[in-house]
Design a protein around this motif. Structure first.
Motif, short mmCIF file in Angstrom:
data_model
loop_
_atom_site.label_atom_id
_atom_site.label_comp_id
_atom_site.label_asym_id
_atom_site.label_seq_id
_atom_site.Cartn_x
_atom_site.Cartn_y
_atom_site.Cartn_z
N LYS A 1 32.37 -9.44 -31.27
CA LYS A 1 33.34 -10.53 -31.17
C LYS A 1 33.12 -11.39 -29.93
CE LYS A 1 37.05 -8.19 -33.71
NZ LYS A 1 38.45 -7.70 -33.67
N LEU A 2 32.44 -10.85 -28.94
CA LEU A 2 32.23 -11.59 -27.70
C LEU A 2 31.31 -12.78 -27.88
CD1 LEU A 2 31.92 -8.59 -25.23
CD2 LEU A 2 33.89 -10.10 -25.57
N ASP A 3 30.51 -12.79 -28.94
CA ASP A 3 29.62 -13.93 -29.18
C ASP A 3 30.42 -15.21 -29.37
OD1 ASP A 3 27.43 -12.26 -29.00
OD2 ASP A 3 27.22 -12.01 -31.17
N TYR B 1 33.45 -15.88 -28.25
CA TYR B 1 34.07 -16.29 -26.98
C TYR B 1 33.03 -16.92 -26.05
CZ TYR B 1 38.12 -13.59 -28.47
OH TYR B 1 39.22 -13.12 -29.17
N THR B 2 31.81 -16.42 -26.10
CA THR B 2 30.74 -17.02 -25.29
C THR B 2 30.46 -18.44 -25.74
OG1 THR B 2 29.73 -14.85 -24.89
CG2 THR B 2 28.33 -16.79 -24.61
N VAL C 1 38.65 -11.90 -21.78
CA VAL C 1 38.96 -11.30 -23.08
C VAL C 1 39.46 -9.88 -22.80
CG1 VAL C 1 38.08 -10.63 -25.34
CG2 VAL C 1 37.16 -12.67 -24.19
N LEU D 1 29.66 -1.60 -23.43
CA LEU D 1 29.66 -2.85 -22.67
C LEU D 1 28.81 -2.77 -21.41
CD1 LEU D 1 33.43 -3.79 -23.01
CD2 LEU D 1 31.50 -5.02 -24.02
N VAL E 1 27.20 -9.76 -20.85
CA VAL E 1 28.32 -10.57 -21.35
C VAL E 1 28.43 -11.82 -20.49
CG1 VAL E 1 29.62 -8.64 -22.35
CG2 VAL E 1 29.95 -9.24 -19.94
N VAL F 1 35.27 -9.60 -19.37
CA VAL F 1 35.82 -8.66 -20.34
C VAL F 1 36.55 -7.57 -19.58
CG1 VAL F 1 35.31 -7.02 -22.17
CG2 VAL F 1 33.96 -9.11 -21.96
#
Length: 281
Positions: free
Chosen positions: A202-204, A206-207, A219, A236, A241, A245
């Motif tokens: 899911k961090l992709d 937000y990036t 996040v 992580l 990232v 986070v």
């Protein structure tokens, strides 16, 4: 012509309007969540909820426990309440079946636990702010609000962003203010049912959003157990990232405003929510 919205508007307090707005935006709240966030006592809260129910502004239901007994009353917006909030905001009136559809949605049960968990996080912040001066839940956006095109675009941003915005699907967006420090954040509320790599992936989004907007907000992964948090932290640690986070777990009912947030790639030290401002840009 007798307009029901006009008839009830003068009977509402600012606290009533806040509650109706929350139910309109966030679906469902329990009597305990409402009491902690908005009222000095549960008895006072319950009396006011009965009044608002009698005015047909809200509705309630009470799920049964599988092992017997009942949960506390759960409150949802009634049609008149939805129309009242829409009128106060200058929005188009909701469709005639809005309240009935929402009521059925939450009593169906399969979405209820997750939504109550998300709402518990934010009402927990509101409850803290109610009893702690110089703190405030300055913004609480629902998942659906976050999904609107251009939701995070500000005046002065490139015009292209109004038509295009990388899609993220947080469970909520908030702004927490403490001692004149404001922390914008995205919430990912984890129930433990998704594989951990799904959370990491899911961090992709937000990036991409941070790069498009030129702004970086933390996040927050709010996990159901210490073991789940440790396993996510392990993943992580080896994952580069581009956005801040932080992880926290809700075992033992910790306060989300407190020193419960461990930040990736900083040694996993715990920080207060307000201290995450140092990781924003």
């Amino acid at each position: 012509m007798d307009d029901p919205v006009l008839r009830v508007q003068f009977r509402l307090t600012d606290r009533d309007r806040t509650l109706l707005g929350w139910l309109y935006d966030h679906g469902v709240l329990t009597s305990f969540q409402i009491s902690a966030a908005l009222f000095p006592s549960l008895d006072f809260c319950q009396r006011r909820l009965r009044t608002l129910t009698g005015l047909r502004l809200i509705q309630r239901f009470r799920p049964h426990r599988p092992d017997g007994g009942s949960y506390p009353y759960h409150y949802v917006i009634a049609q008149l309440g939805a129309e009242t909030i829409a009128a106060a905001r200058g929005e188009r009136p909701p469709r005639r079946e809005h309240a009935r559809t929402e009521h059925r949605r939450w009593t169906a049960g399969h979405l209820l636990a997750h939504r109550l968990g998300v709402n518990q996080f934010f009402t927990g912040l509101a409850a803290h702010a109610r009893t702690h001066p110089r703190t405030e839940l300055a913004a609480w956006w629902s998942e659906s609000t976050c999904r609107r095109p251009g939701a995070f675009v500000r005046p002065g941003d490139p015009a292209l962003l109004h038509a295009y915005q990388p899609r993220v699907r947080p469970d909520g967006y908030g702004e927490w203010r403490e001692d004149n420090v404001t922390v914008p954040f995205f919430l990912e509320y984890d129930t433990g049912t998704e594989p951990l790599y799904t959370l990491v992936n899911k961090l992709d989004g937000y990036t991409d959003l941070a790069r498009a907007l030129g702004r970086v907000w933390p996040v927050l992964f709010w996990l159901h157990s210490p073991a789940r948090e440790r396993n996510l932290q392990h993943l992580l640690t080896d994952q580069p990232v581009a956005v801040p986070v932080a992880t926290g777990h809700r075992a033992g009912t910790p306060l989300p405003a407190g020193e419960v947030w461990a930040v990736a790639h900083t040694g996993w030290y715990r920080h207060r929510l307000s201290a995450l401002a140092q990781f924003t840009a």
